[in-house]
Design an enzyme around this catalytic site. Structure first.
Site, short mmCIF file in Angstrom:
data_model
loop_
_atom_site.label_atom_id
_atom_site.label_comp_id
_atom_site.label_asym_id
_atom_site.label_seq_id
_atom_site.Cartn_x
_atom_site.Cartn_y
_atom_site.Cartn_z
CD GLU A 232 -1.87 2.30 1.70
OE1 GLU A 232 -1.20 3.14 1.04
OE2 GLU A 232 -2.32 2.54 2.83
CB CYS A 266 -2.68 6.33 2.70
SG CYS A 266 -1.09 6.06 3.52
#
Length: 458
Positions: A232, A266
């Protein structure tokens, strides 16, 4: 910082909180040995027992909630109310997997009744090495660890330098909850030492949350050793507001999504793509709502925006803001570091941003919103996809059928219609393109690191 230790520095004051000694080669080897022994014990526990232990971990987190929250705030600057919410979210994660996990890993018969009996068994693969970031010090670690460990794997954590106190407390809490010593192991090592851990034969797989460069380096090493990896790697997530959206709801959501945790998320709304007919109204309300946000001491319950976690991050953020203004973006609010101690940056709004500007193509990890103008819905989708990243997106519209069709055209791992991008144990999270690959959470996160073992008896 030296080669032998790292420091936790309070980002609101600049004061050193603690120094953490880094492991040398011998200590690291011993830690991985302990992790391997702990994993064997954990692997051999029946699945219902592992689930019950994860429930106990959730209870232990709640027992230590204030201690965790204050440490999160002290080490990386998250406002205390948001830090407490992070702890509770982690406890809820444990609750959900304890309740639902055994069903996610139940044996699966396959339809081969004309030729015997075939069943897929989900079995652990070994120890998973996790390289985790500082922005959600316990959520990032546990959202990876809990499903991985439910499947019977071990978990070795290499956490960010500035949140080593959180990492140590997590490992202690795991043992207090009944997880065998070593099955959840924190290793304090230099970043460059991570590559060597990936290649260690006692490590079975790797999961990484980081930037693209670091993620690619670790994944390359994992590939060299034929080990699975999940990445990720962040994003520049679009937040699309169409002309038929509930504007007040969209504005409130955009403010929360962009400025929570000082914008260091994020899946935060990085690019606000607004359809032209409502651009002026959206912008006016968004600027007004942003002005009302309280910025200051992260230990104050009223604070919504605290400092950035690191001075380097503030410098990089400001460079992107300056470059975007130089390229033609209009500054509507903020645009500069705040004076005084700490890494504070003024909540900032840029308008007339285009995909080629720094604010339009880079992940702004801080309290800076980039507003883009879309001529129509098709143009909004084109702007959303004009990026190398593809983590998540949000789409606001009053027409659910149309929104569903448009959402399918957005290049991202997830699209949230009339809501903000969020991680939740019930649904998977993960990206495409330079945002990475693989999924965490839901049953996807459990099975990413489980061996789908077929036994076919004829």
């Amino acid at each position: 910082m030296s080669r032998d230790f790292v420091e936790s520095i309070n980002p609101a004051t600049g004061e050193v909180i603690a120094r953490h000694v880094l492991m040398d080669a011998a200590a690291l080897n011993a830690a991985i040995d302990t992790a391997h022994a702990g994993w064997i014990t954990w692997r051999d526990r029946p699945l219902p027992d592992r689930a019950a232990t994860l429930a106990a971990l959730g209870a232990a987190l709640r027992d230590r909630a204030d201690r965790f929250a204050r440490l999160i705030t002290a080490e990386m600057g998250k406002p205390i109310a948001q830090a407490r919410a992070e702890v509770e979210k982690c406890a809820g994660l444990c609750d959900w997997y304890a309740a639902n996990g055994p069903a996610l890993l139940a044996d699966e018969p396959l339809p081969v009744t004309d030729d015997g009996r075939a069943i897929v068994y989900w079995q652990p693969i070994g120890i998973v090495f996790a390289v985790m970031p500082w922005n959600f010090p316990i959520w990032q670690a546990l959202r990876a660890a809990v499903p991985i460990m439910l499947a019977g794997n071990g978990f070795v954590l290499k956490h960010a330098d500035n949140v080593q106190g959180c990492a140590t407390l997590l490992a202690e809490t795991a043992v207090a909850a009944g997880i065998p010593v070593g099955a959840f192991t924190n290793i304090a090592i230099a970043q460059e030492a991570s590559i060597g851990v990936v290649g260690d034969p006692r490590i079975a797989a790797v999961t990484v949350t980081a930037g693209p460069a670091a993620g690619a380096a670790i994944a390359a090493e994992a590939g060299r050793h034929l080990k699975k990896s999940v990445l990720e790697l962040g994003g520049v997530d679009p937040f699309i507001v169409l002309a038929d959206a509930d504007l007040d709801a969209a504005v409130a959501a955009a403010v929360t999504s962009r400025f929570a945790n000082a914008g260091q998320v994020c899946i935060a709304a990085k690019r606000l793509i607004v359809e032209a007919p409502v651009l002026a109204a959206f912008t006016e309300r968004f600027v007004a709502a942003t002005r009302r946000l309280v910025i200051g001491d992260p230990m104050d319950e009223a604070t919504f925006i605290g400092p950035l976690a690191r001075p380097r991050g503030r410098d990089e953020l400001h460079a992107h803001v300056v470059a975007s203004i130089d390229a033609g973006a209009r500054l509507l609010l903020g645009g500069e570091p705040l004076p005084g101690p700490g890494n504070f940056y003024a909540p900032t709004i840029l308008a007339d941003v285009t995909p080629t500007m720094a604010a339009g193509c880079n992940e702004l990890f801080g309290p800076v919103a980039a507003i883009m103008t879309a001529d129509d819905a098709d143009h909004a989708i084109a702007l959303a996809n004009a990026t190398e990243y593809g983590l998540s997106a949000a789409l606001w519209s009053g027409d659910a059928v149309r929104a569903d069709k448009l959402a399918r055209r957005i290049e991202a791992g997830a699209v949230f219609v009339n809501g903000i991008s969020a991680s939740d144990p019930r649904v998977p999270i993960g990206g495409i393109k330079r945002s990475g690959y693989g999924r965490e959470l839901s049953w996807f996160g459990v099975r990413e690191f489980a061996n789908a073992k077929l036994i076919w008896t004829r």
